[in-house]
Design a protein around this motif. Sequence first.
Motif: not given
Length: 292
Positions: A71-74, A232-233, A246-254, A264-266
């Motif tokens: 979930v890290f995004d540089c 987060a669910d 941003h994408q890393s927030q989505v990646d970190a969630a359920r 724009a999000l995957t």
Amino acid sequence: MSDTAPPGPGDELRADCARCFGLCCVAPAFAASSDFAVDKPAGRPCPNLGDDFRCGIHRDLRVRGFAGCTVFDCFGAGQQVAQVTFAGRDWRAAPREATRMFDVFAVMRPLHELLWYLTQAVALTPPGPLRVELDAALTQTRRLAGGTAEELLAVDVDAHRGRVNPLLTQVSDQIRGARAGADHRGAVLVAADLRRADLVGANLRGAVLLGADLRGVDLTLADLTGADLRGADLRGADLRGALFVHQSQVDAARGDHRTGLAAALTRPAHWPPPAAPTRRLSAAPAGRGRRR
């Protein structure tokens, strides 16, 4: 991205690990936790980093205890430091540059994050005085990010962020306008049950939503700048109109197939796919039973 392909819009703010030297696997310190399986001091390579600067367990990071890496995004800071600031010299080939390169990465990453937010803000803001200020802030941040190693190490990132954040807040306030909702800025909502909360147009900037239950919640026009969505669910939640996600927030969630995401999000690979439809066997028509 291919070395010969011209960069597309926003490519400079997307991580391109093939053009980096594993800086995020070396520069920061890791503390053994649910996000990282090992302790690692700053400046020491992760034990999973290969000689080719690739992760040796990339496909199994979650199951091997390195969810934090996924979930890290540089925001493209890695390739900027590697290919622009240090002109392709890596820290193994130039060990005397290693510490300076890692210190520059610690400055470049927040600058590129601000570039991402400012780019989003400019796209959301109509022509006018605020847009002029945003364009100026974007130009200045790009100039800082394009500086030499010595110039970057002299940048006061906190001071620059302090000048940019009020502009981003104005953009949020302007967009939400009359639909501005509850103010939860910086709120600690760890494991909170928010399924019945009205969060349309809510201010959730910097909110800690670690493990929060947001199933089915409408987050249209909610400002999620810097919100911590780890665990987060979001199953069935609608984030299509949320601001600054941003994408890393989505990646970190359920989430699941019902979670609404902007184009724009995957959708993360670890989210469960839709359940396969159950095939129902139809009864045999009367008079057509099994022959004897």
